[in-house]
Structure formats: C-alpha cells, structure tokens
Design an enzyme around this catalytic site. Structure first.
Site, short mmCIF file in Angstrom:
data_model
loop_
_atom_site.label_atom_id
_atom_site.label_comp_id
_atom_site.label_asym_id
_atom_site.label_seq_id
_atom_site.Cartn_x
_atom_site.Cartn_y
_atom_site.Cartn_z
N ASN A 79 -3.51 30.72 -10.05
CA ASN A 79 -3.03 29.62 -10.77
C ASN A 79 -3.63 28.28 -10.02
O ASN A 79 -3.53 28.12 -8.69
CB ASN A 79 -1.81 29.42 -11.24
CG ASN A 79 -1.55 30.37 -12.57
OD1 ASN A 79 -2.35 30.44 -13.30
ND2 ASN A 79 -0.21 30.95 -12.51
N HIS A 122 -3.36 28.95 -20.16
CA HIS A 122 -1.97 28.24 -20.48
C HIS A 122 -2.52 27.08 -21.42
O HIS A 122 -1.48 26.13 -21.37
CB HIS A 122 -1.69 27.37 -18.98
CG HIS A 122 -0.96 28.72 -17.92
ND1 HIS A 122 -0.71 28.49 -16.77
CD2 HIS A 122 -1.15 29.93 -18.26
CE1 HIS A 122 -0.33 29.44 -16.23
NE2 HIS A 122 -0.74 30.32 -17.15
N TYR A 147 3.24 27.81 -22.92
CA TYR A 147 2.94 26.57 -22.07
C TYR A 147 2.79 25.46 -23.01
O TYR A 147 2.78 24.38 -22.53
CB TYR A 147 1.72 26.76 -21.47
CG TYR A 147 1.80 27.62 -20.16
CD1 TYR A 147 2.55 27.19 -18.89
CD2 TYR A 147 1.87 29.05 -20.18
CE1 TYR A 147 2.53 28.15 -17.95
CE2 TYR A 147 2.30 30.06 -19.02
CZ TYR A 147 2.55 29.39 -17.99
OH TYR A 147 2.96 30.28 -16.71
N CYS A 156 -5.01 36.32 -17.19
CA CYS A 156 -3.83 35.83 -16.91
C CYS A 156 -2.97 36.79 -17.88
O CYS A 156 -3.39 37.50 -18.85
CB CYS A 156 -3.86 34.37 -17.87
SG CYS A 156 -2.11 33.79 -18.11
N ARG A 185 5.46 24.76 -4.01
CA ARG A 185 5.55 24.83 -5.37
C ARG A 185 6.84 24.23 -5.87
O ARG A 185 6.96 23.33 -6.79
CB ARG A 185 5.81 26.27 -5.81
CG ARG A 185 6.14 26.53 -7.25
CD ARG A 185 6.36 27.94 -7.81
NE ARG A 185 6.78 28.21 -9.20
CZ ARG A 185 6.97 29.15 -9.89
NH1 ARG A 185 6.70 30.37 -9.26
NH2 ARG A 185 7.27 29.17 -11.24
#
Length: 421
Positions: free
Chosen positions: A144, A194, A244, A164, A90
């Site tokens: 995700n 998102h 987002y 989500c 990440r």
C-alpha cells in the site's frame, strides 16, 4: 516455477503460504523464496512456511534470504508486500493527522501520503533490480498504497499489476449471502484502490443476471453492518461502496472514533508479537486463527489466482486488479491506475468495459486521481511544496491551513525516509 516474496518476513506470509499449499494445482510452485532483511523474523516465518508445505504435502522448497538480487534471480513472479518503517511508522501515520482533525489512516489522507513517500522510491529500486536480474518476471504489488505504487511501477515501464483483497472479500461475503459459490459471483467493481463501488453483482460472469437489488433488499442490514455504514445510505445509493468509503462518507464520525481508541497500528503490533511467538513453535504447521484478525483475508487466494493467470497456468478468467486506465474511465488520464475487473492472461490485464459512472462517484474518483498524480510526483521528486500540493488536493484535507500544518508534521515524522528532507 519460482515465486519470490519481497517482505517475506511479514506476519502475513503464512496466509500466503497456506494458499500456495492448498492451491498448488492452480499455481505449481517448485521454489518459494522469502526475501527480508529482518533475519530473526524471516527465520521464524520461513520455518513455519516449510512446515505448512510439509503438512499439506507440497513438494516445493522454501528458501529464505536477505539477498534481494539472489532471491529474484530466475523468478517467474515477484510479489511485493513490504512496509517501509514498519509498524512504528504506521503508528505515526495514524496519529499525527488526527491532531488536525483529519483521518489518520495508513492508505488514505495524510497518513497514506506519508506511506507513499516512504514506499515508492524503495519499490522502484527493487523493481529495477528485478528488471536487471530477470526482466521477464511479473511484479505483483500488494504494498500500500497500491494505486500509487502500481502507477509508479507502470510509469517506469515495469511488468506490474496491483492487487488488493477488498474485492475478493466482498465476493466471498456476497456468495455466502446468496447461497452460491464464490466462483459464480462476478462483481461490477469500479474505481481506484480503496475507493471503489460494486455497481452490480452478477451470477455466472460479466453478462450474468444482476442480483445486487436482491442482495440489498434481502441482506442489506448485514452488508451495511460489515461496512459500518447506515442501511438507508446503501438503499439510496443502490450500490455497495468499499468499506474505505466510510472515511469519506462519515469522516468526522470516524475521526471522533479514532481519537478515543488505540490505533490500529498498536493493535496489529501486539498481534504481530503474539504471532511471531507462535511461529517459533516447531509443532505449529498450520496458520494460526489469530492471523485472521491481522487483516488480508483471502489475500492468498487472490494472489494465487493472479499469478496463475499471468504465468499462463490457469486462474479465474476475470479478476479485479489495479492497472492502467487507458480509456477504461474516459474522464481520467490514460496513465492513471484504476481498480476494475479485467481479463488477465500472459500479456497482462485487459480491463473490461465499464458503463458510464454516476457523477456522484466519478467526481470523487477524478479528485482522488488528481491527488494520486500529485502524490506520485512528490514521492519521485520530493520537496515541501509538492507535499503541500498533494495534501491540499486530497478531498479529506482540502483546506490550506490543514495542508500547511500536515506538511510540516509529515516531513518531521518521516525525515529519515525522505532523501530530500
């Protein structure tokens, strides 16, 4: 009822366990299995999970195992919450796109594509093993990028629904602003994971009064502050975008911010170290306050609601889920995955009708859907050119020079996770 969490060693898991304990009448779990290959983390998280159950008087047992096949055997539902490559991957996803002037984020843009390429093959392998062991089990995907992962699962014929926590978080905030209970707030929630907008906020259900104009008039400043978007923008749009959407509506501003502060991955990694130390305390039998800063607010409540509805034991009649489009948004392919309100039952989700979407939002949804299709093909089939095509299609990238450079960097940073590289 047996429920299995794959990625059960996650620091998220006590949030989930707390919800299972509090809402046991909605979802009466007899056996909760936490599956994770990281033995040390799993031991810490499993120990806290047992103490949370005991403190709240939950009669179910918590089992921990590294054996996936044993863990999913006989499960009524399997919840996926894994991170291939961990926080180190990440960190890279959030860093190297910035070198090209593009948003570095784990679920969208180039970083989101990298996560999809690492994740889809692993999730599909897990799902096949679930199907071999227990084909009746529902798969609930919280991993995700949820839209792409869920599309992969459904395309392969699995009994899967994507989940989500964005919608339930907004529902809770709107309810507080309006002075009503969350159960009274129904969101006209539409888009992709998102990439969604609340086009209505109704009291009492899908046919209830739309109080979105009043919400924006009376609480627009607070809503805008939560989203980190200007109040005048919300007034002009007349809808509430997901937070987002800031990556799209304020891209350059976000890039400048991200370049001048530590990555979110670094912050989360530091929190995880603290959380795991706390989880090791045998006196701790509640989820610590620090966990709220980790992310995933209300995740447990959304998961309980969805699992209960799928397994025929209750849950809210309408829930926001990720599922096949099948004509819900007529400008998208039927096999696209959309995030909308649906009636959820034992046969799965049935999306509610969605009014014609304003071209301002429909155009972006169509663009990102095309990207997701290309991203899924790259994840399934591999190849530098497929990665390049997905990056070129993404509206946060879109320039061939950026796509070329980002393709090389994505492959270089993820080679150990790409069988074709």
């Amino acid at each position: 009822m047996k429920l299995t969490v794959v990625g059960g060693g996650s620091t998220y898991t006590p949030e989930l366990v707390d919800g299972f304990a509090r809402l046991r009448d909605t979802l009466p779990i007899e056996e909760l299995v936490l599956v994770d290959p990281a033995a040390e983390r799993l031991e810490l998280v499993g120990g806290l999970a047992r103490r949370i159950f005991a403190r709240q008087g939950h009669p179910g047992r918590v089992v921990t195992t590294a054996d996936l096949d044993a863990g999913v055997d006989g499960a009524d539902a399997v919840l996926l919450q894994l991170r291939v490559g961990g926080q180190a991957a990440r960190e890279r996803d959030e860093t190297w796109p910035l070198e090209c002037g593009c948003v570095g984020q784990e679920t969208t843009g180039a970083g989101g594509l990298a996560k999809a390429l690492r994740t889809v093959p692993v999730v599909l392998d897990i799902a096949e093993r679930v199907r071999r062991t227990n084909p009746r089990a529902w798969i609930i995907d919280f991993t995700n990028p949820v839209g792409i992962v869920t599309r992969a699962l459904l395309q392969a014929g699995h009994k899967a629904v994507g989940l989500c926590n964005v919608a339930i978080g907004l529902q809770r905030k709107f309810a507080a602003h309006l002075g009503v209970t969350p159960a009274e707030v129904h969101l006209d929630h539409v888009g992709l994971n998102h990439l969604t907008w609340e086009t209505g906020v109704r009291l009492g259900g899908p046919e209830g009064e739309d109080v979105l104009p009043r919400l924006l008039a009376e609480h627009g400043d607070a809503v805008a502050a939560d989203l980190r978007l200007p109040r005048p923008l919300l007034d002009r749009l007349g809808v509430v975008p997901s937070y987002y959407l800031r990556y799209y509506y304020a891209h350059d501003e976000v890039v400048d911010e991200l370049r001048t502060k530590p990555s979110r991955a670094a912050e989360v990694a530091a929190m995880e170290r603290q959380l795991l130390e706390m989880y090791g305390d045998p006196a701790l039998d509640t989820k610590p306050e620090l966990l709220a800063k980790r992310g995933g607010a209300f995740y447990s409540e959304a998961a309980v609601d969805l699992a209960a509805a799928l397994l025929g034991g209750g849950g809210s009649p309408y829930q926001v889920v990720n599922t096949l489009n099948n004509g819900t948004l007529p400008f998208l392919p039927d096999d696209a995955v959309v995030e909308v309100q649906a009636a959820v039952g034992a046969k799965g989700p049935a999306p509610l009708p969605v009014p014609r979407l304003d071209p301002l939002y429909a155009g972006l949804v169509a663009n990102v859907t095309a990207y997701e299709g290309l991203a899924l093909r790259a994840a399934l089939e591999g190849g530098r050119d497929r990665v390049f095509r997905a990056l070129l299609a993404h509206p946060l990238i879109g320039q061939y020079a950026y796509a070329e450079t980002l393709t090389d960097r994505l492959i270089a940073h993820n080679r150990e996770h790409l069988s074709w590289a």
